[in-house]
Design a protein around this motif. Structure first.
Motif, PDB file in Angstrom:
ATOM      1  N   VAL A 170       0.843  -1.194   0.000  1.00 58.37           N
ATOM      2  CA  VAL A 170       0.000   0.000   0.000  1.00 58.37           C
ATOM      3  C   VAL A 170       0.877   1.242   0.000  1.00 58.37           C
ATOM      4  N   ALA A 171       0.573   2.196  -0.875  1.00 59.11           N
ATOM      5  CA  ALA A 171       1.294   3.462  -0.931  1.00 59.11           C
ATOM      6  C   ALA A 171       0.766   4.417   0.145  1.00 59.11           C
ATOM      7  N   SER A 172       1.491   5.522   0.353  1.00 56.07           N
ATOM      8  CA  SER A 172       1.112   6.458   1.418  1.00 56.07           C
ATOM      9  C   SER A 172      -0.213   7.151   1.139  1.00 56.07           C
TER      10      SER A 172
ATOM     11  N   LYS B  14      11.076  -0.416 -11.433  1.00 56.44           N
ATOM     12  CA  LYS B  14      10.464   0.517 -10.498  1.00 56.44           C
ATOM     13  C   LYS B  14       9.590   1.512 -11.250  1.00 56.44           C
ATOM     14  N   SER B  15       8.615   2.058 -10.512  1.00 51.90           N
ATOM     15  CA  SER B  15       7.722   3.081 -11.048  1.00 51.90           C
ATOM     16  C   SER B  15       7.665   4.250 -10.077  1.00 51.90           C
ATOM     17  N   THR B  16       7.815   5.447 -10.606  1.00 53.93           N
ATOM     18  CA  THR B  16       7.733   6.656  -9.777  1.00 53.93           C
ATOM     19  C   THR B  16       6.427   7.406  -9.986  1.00 53.93           C
ATOM     20  N   ASP B  17       5.510   6.818 -10.758  1.00 56.65           N
ATOM     21  CA  ASP B  17       4.237   7.493 -11.054  1.00 56.65           C
ATOM     22  C   ASP B  17       3.048   6.557 -10.825  1.00 56.65           C
ATOM     23  N   TYR B  18       3.122   5.789  -9.740  1.00 58.25           N
ATOM     24  CA  TYR B  18       2.026   4.912  -9.318  1.00 58.25           C
ATOM     25  C   TYR B  18       1.640   3.884 -10.381  1.00 58.25           C
ATOM     26  N   GLY B  19       2.658   3.389 -11.093  1.00 55.13           N
ATOM     27  CA  GLY B  19       2.432   2.291 -12.015  1.00 55.13           C
ATOM     28  C   GLY B  19       2.136   2.686 -13.434  1.00 55.13           C
ATOM     29  N   ALA B  20       2.093   3.997 -13.741  1.00 58.37           N
ATOM     30  CA  ALA B  20       1.799   4.421 -15.111  1.00 58.37           C
ATOM     31  C   ALA B  20       2.916   4.032 -16.068  1.00 58.37           C
TER      32      ALA B  20
ATOM     33  N   ASN C  73       9.011   7.092  -0.446  1.00 56.81           N
ATOM     34  CA  ASN C  73       8.671   8.137  -1.413  1.00 56.81           C
ATOM     35  C   ASN C  73       7.635   7.658  -2.429  1.00 56.81           C
ATOM     36  N   ASP C  74       6.989   6.548  -2.129  1.00 56.63           N
ATOM     37  CA  ASP C  74       5.982   5.940  -3.010  1.00 56.63           C
ATOM     38  C   ASP C  74       6.554   5.462  -4.343  1.00 56.63           C
ATOM     39  N   VAL C  75       7.845   5.146  -4.362  1.00 55.29           N
ATOM     40  CA  VAL C  75       8.415   4.455  -5.520  1.00 55.29           C
ATOM     41  C   VAL C  75       8.071   2.973  -5.385  1.00 55.29           C
TER      42      VAL C  75
END
Length: 224
Positions: A6-8, A63-69, A47-49
């Motif tokens: 789960v992300a923040s 890795k994704s820095t944009d919630y999986g986009a 950092n929600d990565v």
């Protein structure tokens, strides 16, 4: 599905055949892409990565820095991920089926790989002091007090050599599952006592804790 985190912001991510995301507490799910196949373990850092570890014939960590986009390769080497967590410090730890331990302390920009044992690493947990524990399928437990640079094996008459899962609660008490038994250590893994027996004949059981340090055991059914 083989893992979940789960992300923040409350977004839930799961992986297996691709990556799925829920933005409404798990009521609805959407496919948000793939890290090129073989997605088996995931973790989300401070950092929600989002990080995906591969398994089987697939290789690398994405890795994704944009919630999986979108997804980018983070580690190009082979890793058959079997355990994957983010530590309280924000470091990413991976254990693989060959007994190797991978860590990144810089948001997946670089990785260090250390061979710990010759048996699969089945789970990873950390204590509030940064001490790391890994369970293995054949060599009991290992612990590191220097962020994974060196390791010490833990054996005890109340621990089997094949340990499927290990977790730590907010008191730094450790719980390990082995062949239907639960053992606990209250002194940073030095001594262990048997505290539970659940006759489920597990193959890949899961241990979990909630914010009140209630312990959950899941395989066929959930025990508390």
């Amino acid at each position: 599905m083989t893992d979940i985190d789960v992300a923040s912001n409350g977004y839930i991510f799961s992986c297996g055949m691709g990556v799925y995301r829920s933005t409404d507490g798990g009521n609805n799910w959407s496919w948000v892409g793939t890290a090129n196949g073989g997605e088996y373990k995931l973790t989300i850092d401070n950092n929600d990565v989002i990080y995906i570890g591969k398994a089987g014939s697939w290789s690398g960590v994405y890795k994704s820095t944009d919630y999986g986009a979108t997804w980018a390769e983070s580690y190009a080497g082979y890793v058959a991920a079997r355990a994957m967590i983010t530590s309280p410090e924000g470091f990413v730890y991976i254990g693989d089926e060959s007994g190797a331990f991978l860590k990144s302390t810089d948001s997946g920009n670089s990785w260090t790989k250390i061979s710990v044992t010759d048996k699969e690493i089945s789970s990873i947990t950390t204590l509030s002091n940064g001490q790391i524990f890994i369970s293995t399928l054949g060599r009991s437990l290992f612990t590191s007090t220097d962020l994974g640079s060196s390791w010490t094996q833990i054996t005890n008459s109340n621990l089997y050599y094949t340990i499927q899962a290990i977790v730590a609660d907010s008191n730094n008490y450790l719980y390990a599952e082995h062949s239907e038994k639960i053992s606990r250590s209250t002194d940073l893994g030095i001594n262990w006592e048997l505290i539970g027996f659940i006759p489920t004949y597990p193959e890949e059981p899961v241990l979990g804790l909630d914010e009140n340090n209630n312990i959950y055991y899941a395989y066929y059914g959930v025990f508390k």
